[in-house]
Write a protein that holds these residues in place. Sequence first.
Motif, PDB file in Angstrom:
ATOM      1  N   CYS A 189     -16.230  19.303  31.266  1.00 16.62           N
ATOM      2  CA  CYS A 189     -15.951  18.900  32.644  1.00 16.62           C
ATOM      3  C   CYS A 189     -14.464  19.078  32.941  1.00 16.62           C
ATOM      4  N   PRO A 190     -14.112  19.059  34.227  1.00 15.35           N
ATOM      5  CA  PRO A 190     -12.694  19.100  34.560  1.00 15.35           C
ATOM      6  C   PRO A 190     -12.024  17.808  34.132  1.00 15.35           C
ATOM      7  N   PRO A 191     -10.780  17.823  33.834  1.00 15.45           N
ATOM      8  CA  PRO A 191      -9.897  18.982  33.768  1.00 15.45           C
ATOM      9  C   PRO A 191      -9.989  19.734  32.436  1.00 15.45           C
ATOM     10  N   GLY A 192     -10.854  19.294  31.530  1.00 12.70           N
ATOM     11  CA  GLY A 192     -10.970  19.894  30.204  1.00 12.70           C
ATOM     12  C   GLY A 192     -11.316  21.375  30.207  1.00 12.70           C
ATOM     13  N   VAL A 193     -12.050  21.846  31.214  1.00 17.82           N
ATOM     14  CA  VAL A 193     -12.440  23.260  31.259  1.00 17.82           C
ATOM     15  C   VAL A 193     -11.341  24.157  31.812  1.00 17.82           C
ATOM     16  N   GLY A 194     -10.260  23.558  32.340  1.00 18.96           N
ATOM     17  CA  GLY A 194      -9.193  24.343  32.950  1.00 18.96           C
ATOM     18  C   GLY A 194      -9.307  24.306  34.462  1.00 18.96           C
ATOM     19  N   SER A 195      -8.390  24.971  35.122  1.00 20.10           N
ATOM     20  CA  SER A 195      -8.395  25.014  36.590  1.00 20.10           C
ATOM     21  C   SER A 195      -9.531  25.904  37.086  1.00 20.10           C
ATOM     22  N   VAL A 196      -9.885  25.780  38.348  1.00 20.58           N
ATOM     23  CA  VAL A 196     -10.917  26.649  38.920  1.00 20.58           C
ATOM     24  C   VAL A 196     -10.490  28.106  38.780  1.00 20.58           C
ATOM     25  N   VAL A 225     -16.206  22.377  45.293  1.00 20.14           N
ATOM     26  CA  VAL A 225     -17.258  22.068  44.320  1.00 20.14           C
ATOM     27  C   VAL A 225     -16.668  21.207  43.211  1.00 20.14           C
ATOM     28  N   ARG A 226     -15.498  21.575  42.759  1.00 21.03           N
ATOM     29  CA  ARG A 226     -14.810  20.838  41.705  1.00 21.03           C
ATOM     30  C   ARG A 226     -14.483  19.422  42.165  1.00 21.03           C
ATOM     31  N   GLU A 282     -19.123  10.541  36.540  1.00 14.76           N
ATOM     32  CA  GLU A 282     -18.518   9.614  35.573  1.00 14.76           C
ATOM     33  C   GLU A 282     -17.916  10.329  34.370  1.00 14.76           C
ATOM     34  N   ARG A 283     -18.224  11.609  34.186  1.00 13.45           N
ATOM     35  CA  ARG A 283     -17.725  12.355  33.028  1.00 13.45           C
ATOM     36  C   ARG A 283     -16.405  13.076  33.316  1.00 13.45           C
ATOM     37  N   TYR A 284     -15.947  13.036  34.555  1.00 14.25           N
ATOM     38  CA  TYR A 284     -14.684  13.689  34.905  1.00 14.25           C
ATOM     39  C   TYR A 284     -13.563  13.104  34.044  1.00 14.25           C
ATOM     40  N   GLY A 285     -12.810  13.998  33.399  1.00 17.47           N
ATOM     41  CA  GLY A 285     -11.697  13.568  32.562  1.00 17.47           C
ATOM     42  C   GLY A 285     -12.106  12.936  31.246  1.00 17.47           C
ATOM     43  N   GLU A 297     -20.848  23.449  37.867  1.00 18.24           N
ATOM     44  CA  GLU A 297     -19.979  22.892  38.901  1.00 18.24           C
ATOM     45  C   GLU A 297     -18.560  22.680  38.394  1.00 18.24           C
ATOM     46  N   SER A 298     -18.401  22.403  37.091  1.00 17.49           N
ATOM     47  CA  SER A 298     -17.065  22.198  36.548  1.00 17.49           C
ATOM     48  C   SER A 298     -16.219  23.461  36.669  1.00 17.49           C
ATOM     49  N   TYR A 299     -16.874  24.618  36.744  1.00 26.78           N
ATOM     50  CA  TYR A 299     -16.170  25.887  36.927  1.00 26.78           C
ATOM     51  C   TYR A 299     -15.924  26.177  38.404  1.00 26.78           C
ATOM     52  N   GLY A 300     -16.388  25.298  39.283  1.00 29.89           N
ATOM     53  CA  GLY A 300     -16.195  25.475  40.714  1.00 29.89           C
ATOM     54  C   GLY A 300     -17.149  26.471  41.338  1.00 29.89           C
ATOM     55  N   ILE A 301     -18.250  26.750  40.671  1.00 34.19           N
ATOM     56  CA  ILE A 301     -19.197  27.761  41.157  1.00 34.19           C
ATOM     57  C   ILE A 301     -20.211  27.139  42.111  1.00 34.19           C
ATOM     58  N   LEU A 302     -20.356  27.773  43.257  1.00 39.18           N
ATOM     59  CA  LEU A 302     -21.328  27.364  44.264  1.00 39.18           C
ATOM     60  C   LEU A 302     -22.606  28.168  44.025  1.00 39.18           C
ATOM     61  N   VAL A 303     -23.546  27.582  43.322  1.00 38.60           N
ATOM     62  CA  VAL A 303     -24.770  28.283  42.913  1.00 38.60           C
ATOM     63  C   VAL A 303     -25.687  28.587  44.093  1.00 38.60           C
ATOM     64  N   VAL A 304     -25.655  27.773  45.112  1.00 40.91           N
ATOM     65  CA  VAL A 304     -26.588  27.922  46.228  1.00 40.91           C
ATOM     66  C   VAL A 304     -26.493  29.301  46.887  1.00 40.91           C
ATOM     67  N   ASN A 305     -25.320  29.913  46.876  1.00 47.50           N
ATOM     68  CA  ASN A 305     -25.200  31.257  47.451  1.00 47.50           C
ATOM     69  C   ASN A 305     -26.059  32.271  46.698  1.00 47.50           C
ATOM     70  N   LEU A 306     -26.063  32.180  45.371  1.00 48.78           N
ATOM     71  CA  LEU A 306     -26.898  33.083  44.574  1.00 48.78           C
ATOM     72  C   LEU A 306     -28.376  32.752  44.721  1.00 48.78           C
TER      73      LEU A 306
END
Length: 179
Positions: free
Chosen positions: A51-58, A34-35, A43-46, A145-154
């Motif tokens: 957004c990643p990597p600003g939010v930290g690792s997954v 996801v990340r 376009e906001r990455y970095g 998504e920046s947290y690597g969360i796959l929302v579709v499962n929920l």
Amino acid sequence: METVNEKIETIISQYPIIQYAFCSTQELTFSDKVRSICQTECERYGKSWSCPPGVGSVEECRQKCLSYGHVLLYTTQAEVTDSSIFAEALASRTSHEEITREILKDLKDAEISCFALSGDSCQICEQCAYPAACRHPDIAIPCIESYGILVVNLTDKYNIEFYTDMHTVTWFGLIFYQE
């Protein structure tokens, strides 16, 4: 005595929440894949603290989320002329972000420890200060998504609809909280 979930329901009933579900944070699926979408397609990455990597690792994001026992999954909707027009769909997120900030304020006023993730990266500032310190860390809301969360499962598990029609954009939010 009112439970935390009942307090949250009372608060969110004041807002145009379309669908919602109370979930355990253990139900969340975290994925580096996801990340990778952030890195290859956004376009906001970095360039943003939301957004990643600003939010930290997954893994760091996963640990933060799992430090809360519960999560509220909710949706709002916006009307557009054509949801396939990316710029128009994206512009409709402003009301969702405002609603999320108001709900967070109300939850914190009710002494509920919480934090939120939203359907897109923070756009409070015209130009994010990243990598300098965030100007508004108290109201900035990172992207799900920046947290690597796959929302579709929920959404599948709780029958939350992703798509309604070509004139509607559905925005998702997650609010993490303790009971």
